[in-house]
Design a protein around this motif. Structure first.
Motif, mmCIF file in Angstrom:
data_model
loop_
_atom_site.group_PDB
_atom_site.id
_atom_site.type_symbol
_atom_site.label_atom_id
_atom_site.label_comp_id
_atom_site.label_asym_id
_atom_site.label_seq_id
_atom_site.Cartn_x
_atom_site.Cartn_y
_atom_site.Cartn_z
ATOM 1 N N GLU A 46 64.048 43.181 69.356
ATOM 2 C CA GLU A 46 62.634 43.606 68.866
ATOM 3 C C GLU A 46 62.543 44.976 68.216
ATOM 4 O OE1 GLU A 46 58.570 42.105 69.714
ATOM 5 O OE2 GLU A 46 58.553 44.198 70.920
ATOM 6 N N ASP A 244 52.259 43.420 65.007
ATOM 7 C CA ASP A 244 53.404 43.284 66.020
ATOM 8 C C ASP A 244 53.662 45.022 66.451
ATOM 9 O OD1 ASP A 244 55.539 43.373 67.891
ATOM 10 O OD2 ASP A 244 56.221 41.300 67.424
ATOM 11 N N ASP A 259 53.596 38.889 62.526
ATOM 12 C CA ASP A 259 54.178 37.801 63.194
ATOM 13 C C ASP A 259 53.193 36.758 62.804
ATOM 14 O OD1 ASP A 259 56.626 38.272 64.403
ATOM 15 O OD2 ASP A 259 55.598 38.866 66.275
ATOM 16 N N ALA A 298 59.918 31.106 59.675
ATOM 17 C CA ALA A 298 59.444 32.233 59.846
ATOM 18 C C ALA A 298 59.726 33.476 58.644
ATOM 19 C CB ALA A 298 59.993 33.010 61.187
ATOM 20 N N CYS A 323 62.934 37.418 61.486
ATOM 21 C CA CYS A 323 61.578 37.349 61.759
ATOM 22 C C CYS A 323 60.956 38.762 61.955
ATOM 23 C CB CYS A 323 61.431 36.457 62.764
ATOM 24 S SG CYS A 323 59.565 36.484 63.210
ATOM 25 N N SER A 325 59.342 41.949 63.409
ATOM 26 C CA SER A 325 58.894 42.472 64.643
ATOM 27 C C SER A 325 58.906 43.777 64.722
ATOM 28 C CB SER A 325 59.816 41.734 65.776
ATOM 29 O OG SER A 325 59.115 40.850 66.356
ATOM 30 N N SER A 340 63.957 41.603 65.546
ATOM 31 C CA SER A 340 63.369 40.179 65.523
ATOM 32 C C SER A 340 63.218 39.895 67.218
ATOM 33 C CB SER A 340 64.117 38.968 65.107
ATOM 34 O OG SER A 340 63.907 37.609 65.551
#
Ligand SMILES: *[C@@H]1O[C@H](CO)[C@@H](O)[C@H](O)[C@H]1NC(C)=O
Length: 352
Positions: A46, A244, A259, A298, A323, A325, A340
């Motif tokens: 992340e 996020d 997100d 996503a 995705c 993040s 992600s």
């Protein structure tokens, strides 16, 4: 009636894109990953942070390790699988920040709270894991002020753990907190509570104010720390989606990773806590629910905000590889790195 609609929609098992949110207005499909780095043997990188010599990124993954990316060489340690059931044992590092004076890495671990590890790595040690009687449940992100003495961090929920993030998001329980830790005095203070899934945090370049992504409310709050407005709270930005991480670049601009998007169905679920809780009680797996709400595939989306919270740029990767993040700029504006929380990937984007 409202609840029946939710039950029917979810029971129909519609293809996720039918329920998915509309495109973000003004989005420029400019994020073409110049490179996608598979994070072998690990899941959900992340937050990304670069150390004092510009090496990295470092990232926290689902099995509790913080990994350092060393070019194309795969770390020998990257062999453990994704095991959410072990998160509370192994930890789940999310937000990462280096202390620029000491080179220590501070970690917001979803299960173990605020932790630190020295410049040579090793096992992270706890810094703080409870405040005002309540243990942290879902420590999420942090930033360190310019004096390198104050750490601001979020605890997304006092009711749910990270594994239950859908519950934390949809249940309507506003139990998240913003906290401040003074490294010299070891004093811990709750600055705000009752937040709807507080997530990313970032100080302004001059440390005059602090931004907090209130994810489930789809907005970014600004808490003034110094100056004539000190102590005041206002809304810095309302976003087309659920924010996020927030990361500041050297010019003081902010990149916010988004997100999911505010699709009509998700807005409806979030409109009242009883509707969200009803959806959570249906026999639909949380994974499926999550997929439906983010619209199936996503997309990587990051927005750049100006100094007054205005959206300057919406960057999107429609092919939806990493995705969104965590957006991180390395050395000015050259590259945007996107981690992600759910996939084993980091995307590196050329913005110029
Ligand atoms: C942090 O604690 C130290 C030591 O007690 C104190 O001198 C300093 O003013 C504190 N910093 C802030 C910003 O409160």
């Amino acid at each position: 009636m409202a609840l029946a609609v939710v039950a029917v929609v979810l029971a129909l098992n519609l293809p996720a894109h039918l329920l998915g949110p509309p495109p973000v207005r003004g989005a420029r499909n400019c994020l073409h990953a110049s490179m996608v780095v598979p994070v072998a043997g690990a899941h959900g990188p992340e937050s990304l942070a670069f150390d004092l010599s510009g090496e990295g990124p470092y990232t926290g993954v689902a099995d509790g390790r913080v990994l350092k990316w060393e070019g194309d060489e795969r770390g020998k340690e990257c062999v453990r699988p994704f095991a959410p059931e072990l998160e509370h044992v192994c930890g789940r590092p999310l937000g990462l920040h280096f202390d620029k004076k000491t080179g220590d890495l501070y970690i917001a671990d979803a299960y173990f709270g605020l932790m630190a590890v020295g410049p040579d790595g090793g096992l992270a040690t706890p810094v703080a894991n409870e405040a005002e009687g309540g243990p942290f449940r879902f420590t999420n992100d942090l930033d360190i002020d310019k004096s390198e003495d104050l750490i601001y961090f979020t605890d997304s929920s006092t009711a749910f753990h990270r594994r239950q993030f859908m519950n934390a998001f949809l249940s309507g329980g506003k139990t998240g907190r913003l906290l401040k830790y003074n490294k010299s005095s070891k004093e811990l203070k709750v600055l705000m509570q009752g937040l709807a899934f507080p997530n990313g945090v970032a100080l302004s370049k001059d440390s005059l104010f602090l931004l907090v992504a209130e994810s489930a409310a789809g907005r970014i709050l600004r808490l003034w720390l110094e100056g004539p407005n000190a102590g005041k709270l206002d809304i810095f930005a309302e976003l087309p989606s659920y924010p996020d991480s927030i990361r500041r670049n050297s010019g003081g601009e902010l990149w916010v990773a988004l997100d999911g998007k505010k699709g009509p169905f998700l807005r409806f679920l979030l409109s009242e806590s009883r509707i969200g809780n009803f959806a959570l009680g249906l026999p639909v797996s949380l994974q499926r629910l999550h997929l439906m709400l983010v619209g199936g595939k996503a997309e990587a989306t990051a927005v750049k905000l100006g100094k007054e919270g205005e959206i300057l740029e919406v960057a999107q990767d429609k092919r939806g590889r990493p995705c969104s993040s965590s957006a991180k700029l390395k050395r000015g504006m050259i590259k945007l790195w996107i981690g992600s929380v759910t996939r084993p990937l980091i995307g590196i984007y050329d913005l110029n």
